[in-house]
Design a protein around this motif. Structure first.
Motif, mmCIF file in Angstrom:
data_model
loop_
_atom_site.group_PDB
_atom_site.id
_atom_site.type_symbol
_atom_site.label_atom_id
_atom_site.label_comp_id
_atom_site.label_asym_id
_atom_site.label_seq_id
_atom_site.Cartn_x
_atom_site.Cartn_y
_atom_site.Cartn_z
ATOM 1 N N ARG A 1 7.201 -1.753 31.688
ATOM 2 C CA ARG A 1 5.868 -1.544 32.383
ATOM 3 C C ARG A 1 4.844 -0.791 31.578
ATOM 4 N N CYS A 2 5.320 -0.245 30.304
ATOM 5 C CA CYS A 2 4.471 0.315 29.361
ATOM 6 C C CYS A 2 3.544 -0.697 28.706
ATOM 7 N N PRO A 3 2.481 -0.282 28.132
ATOM 8 C CA PRO A 3 1.737 -1.241 27.251
ATOM 9 C C PRO A 3 2.498 -1.687 25.949
ATOM 10 N N VAL A 4 2.721 -2.927 25.412
ATOM 11 C CA VAL A 4 3.539 -3.364 24.726
ATOM 12 C C VAL A 4 2.802 -4.108 23.437
ATOM 13 N N ALA A 5 2.792 -3.926 22.483
ATOM 14 C CA ALA A 5 2.165 -4.809 21.326
ATOM 15 C C ALA A 5 3.199 -5.465 20.537
ATOM 16 N N VAL A 6 3.203 -6.788 20.350
ATOM 17 C CA VAL A 6 4.172 -7.591 19.835
ATOM 18 C C VAL A 6 3.465 -8.039 18.497
ATOM 19 N N ILE A 7 3.714 -7.566 17.542
ATOM 20 C CA ILE A 7 2.674 -7.709 16.188
ATOM 21 C C ILE A 7 3.776 -8.533 15.081
ATOM 22 N N TRP A 8 3.360 -9.715 14.661
ATOM 23 C CA TRP A 8 4.107 -10.676 14.067
ATOM 24 C C TRP A 8 3.685 -11.229 13.030
ATOM 25 N N GLY A 9 4.476 -11.422 11.855
ATOM 26 C CA GLY A 9 4.176 -12.285 10.616
ATOM 27 C C GLY A 9 4.839 -13.694 11.116
ATOM 28 N N ASP A 10 4.093 -14.736 11.198
ATOM 29 C CA ASP A 10 4.658 -15.986 11.474
ATOM 30 C C ASP A 10 5.461 -17.134 10.673
ATOM 31 N N ARG A 11 5.608 -16.592 9.326
ATOM 32 C CA ARG A 11 6.171 -16.963 8.232
ATOM 33 C C ARG A 11 7.543 -16.303 8.073
ATOM 34 N N ASP A 12 8.055 -15.611 8.806
ATOM 35 C CA ASP A 12 9.318 -14.967 8.648
ATOM 36 C C ASP A 12 10.455 -15.986 8.791
ATOM 37 N N PRO A 13 11.285 -15.876 7.294
ATOM 38 C CA PRO A 13 12.326 -16.960 7.239
ATOM 39 C C PRO A 13 13.566 -16.513 8.125
ATOM 40 N N TYR A 14 13.719 -15.355 8.767
ATOM 41 C CA TYR A 14 14.793 -15.018 9.420
ATOM 42 C C TYR A 14 14.737 -15.083 10.766
ATOM 43 N N ILE A 15 13.563 -14.878 11.375
ATOM 44 C CA ILE A 15 13.376 -14.842 12.998
ATOM 45 C C ILE A 15 12.220 -15.632 13.361
ATOM 46 N N PRO A 16 12.332 -16.648 14.226
ATOM 47 C CA PRO A 16 11.532 -17.852 14.682
ATOM 48 C C PRO A 16 10.449 -16.936 15.387
ATOM 49 N N PHE A 17 9.311 -17.538 15.173
ATOM 50 C CA PHE A 17 8.122 -16.994 15.890
ATOM 51 C C PHE A 17 8.149 -17.277 17.892
ATOM 52 N N THR B 1 -1.834 -1.981 10.984
ATOM 53 C CA THR B 1 -2.235 -0.446 11.016
ATOM 54 C C THR B 1 -3.459 -0.466 12.372
ATOM 55 N N ASP B 2 -4.272 -1.375 12.194
ATOM 56 C CA ASP B 2 -5.310 -1.623 13.194
ATOM 57 C C ASP B 2 -4.548 -1.927 14.739
ATOM 58 N N ALA B 3 -3.669 -2.904 14.520
ATOM 59 C CA ALA B 3 -3.224 -3.124 15.807
ATOM 60 C C ALA B 3 -2.143 -2.276 16.416
ATOM 61 N N LEU B 4 -1.525 -1.221 15.634
ATOM 62 C CA LEU B 4 -0.952 -0.086 16.287
ATOM 63 C C LEU B 4 -1.949 0.861 16.594
ATOM 64 N N VAL B 5 -3.198 1.048 16.230
ATOM 65 C CA VAL B 5 -3.939 2.132 16.632
ATOM 66 C C VAL B 5 -4.595 1.746 17.908
ATOM 67 N N SER B 6 -4.786 0.150 18.165
ATOM 68 C CA SER B 6 -5.387 -0.426 19.196
ATOM 69 C C SER B 6 -4.267 -0.187 20.424
ATOM 70 N N LEU B 7 -2.991 -0.204 20.201
ATOM 71 C CA LEU B 7 -2.138 0.011 21.102
ATOM 72 C C LEU B 7 -2.112 1.495 21.746
ATOM 73 N N LEU B 8 -2.176 2.250 20.501
ATOM 74 C CA LEU B 8 -2.026 3.845 20.997
ATOM 75 C C LEU B 8 -3.202 4.329 21.707
ATOM 76 N N ASP B 9 -4.452 3.361 21.561
ATOM 77 C CA ASP B 9 -5.649 3.848 22.449
ATOM 78 C C ASP B 9 -5.558 3.515 23.622
ATOM 79 N N MET B 10 -4.803 2.360 24.044
ATOM 80 C CA MET B 10 -4.470 2.169 25.484
ATOM 81 C C MET B 10 -4.033 3.394 26.342
#
Length: 279
Positions: free
Chosen positions: A216-232, A266-275
């Motif tokens: 139920r808490c705010p969640v930020a999913v932040i993702w590099g989409d060229r990850d060779p290990y974990i699918p997008f 960093t910008d994405a994390l700051v945005s999450l912490l501002d929620m």
């Protein structure tokens, strides 16, 4: 930033702290240390009390006091949080840190104000090729006739070769990488390495997927989409199934995105912490 250590279960846990205010815990992935957050710590510490740990068994921390089963690792987060004296906190976690951090957030919803998950297998698992590699490591780790000679392998040198693409991307240089890998070059580190993979749950942990809708808490999913290990698709699944989740897709970014694309992370994390956090 201030380097410090805490005694948890009679073992030394190393970390760095910065800032004051609402607490933020940063959990790293494999095979890194707290230093993987070096580009984010000061920015987050402008308004928060930030703690970045070397997870037990990694970096400058002692090996864990109990086998690193999935349940034990979640319980270890709780004991660390109690040692820090926190009631509620923000959790930002990458890779292996995100895997155990997601389980913690599901089991301890009253503790987590906001949650960030970065390129982690989370409720899923790896791409097929890396899934097979992980199964092979577990096979070796759980068969003494194989694990005994495997402890003589030059683990740091093998990882150095495997991480060449990330040095070329500029995620880290050889000095930072040497810090990440130094623990592997000791006899204790070799034991810790194979102990880790002997207990690592390669298949999906079923109750994680079942628990996503209950976060139920705010969640930020932040993702590099060229990850060779974990699918997008893992990122899409998190964003679709967690009620208050947002997805930040860093196009062209690889697995170690905090180091490859530090400003955007960093910008994405700051945005999450501002929620506003959950009540």
């Amino acid at each position: 930033m201030t380097a410090t250590t805490w005694d948890v279960d009679g073992r030394k846990v190393f970390g760095v702290t910065a800032g004051s205010g609402e607490p933020v815990l940063l959990l790293h992935g494999y095979p890194q240390s707290a230093s993987c957050w070096r580009h984010q710590i000061q920015a987050l510490a402008a308004d928060h009390h930030v703690v970045a740990l070397d997870w037990p068994g990694f970096g400058r921390s002692d090996p864990p006091s109990t086998p690193p089963t999935y349940d034990n690792e979640i319980d270890r987060i709780e004991r660390l949080v109690r040692r820090l004296g926190w009631q509620r906190f923000n959790l930002c976690a990458h890779d292996y840190g995100g895997f155990i951090g997601l389980g913690y957030a599901i089991r301890h919803p009253d503790r987590v104000r906001r949650l960030a998950l970065l390129n982690t297998r989370a409720h899923g698992t790896f791409r097929p090729w890396f899934y097979r590699v992980s199964l092979g490591q577990r096979w070796v780790a759980t068969h003494p006739v194989l694990s005994a000679p495997a402890r003589r392998l030059p683990l740091a040198a093998l990882h150095h070769a495997a991480l060449a693409r990330y040095r070329e991307l500029g995620c880290f240089d050889t000095t930072v990488e040497a810090e990440y890998l130094a623990w592997m070059d000791t006899p204790q580190g070799r034991r810790t390495f194979w102990e880790f993979f002997a207990h690592y749950p390669v298949p999906a942990v079923g109750w994680l997927a079942d628990g996503l809708a209950g976060i139920r808490c705010p969640v930020a999913v932040i993702w590099g989409d060229r990850d060779p290990y974990i699918p997008f698709n893992t990122a899409r699944g998190l964003a679709d199934r967690i009620p208050h989740a947002t997805l930040t897709r860093l196009r062209g970014a690889d697995h170690y995105l905090m180091e490859e694309r530090p400003r955007e992370v960093t910008d994405a994390l700051v945005s999450l912490l501002d929620m506003a956090s959950a009540a």
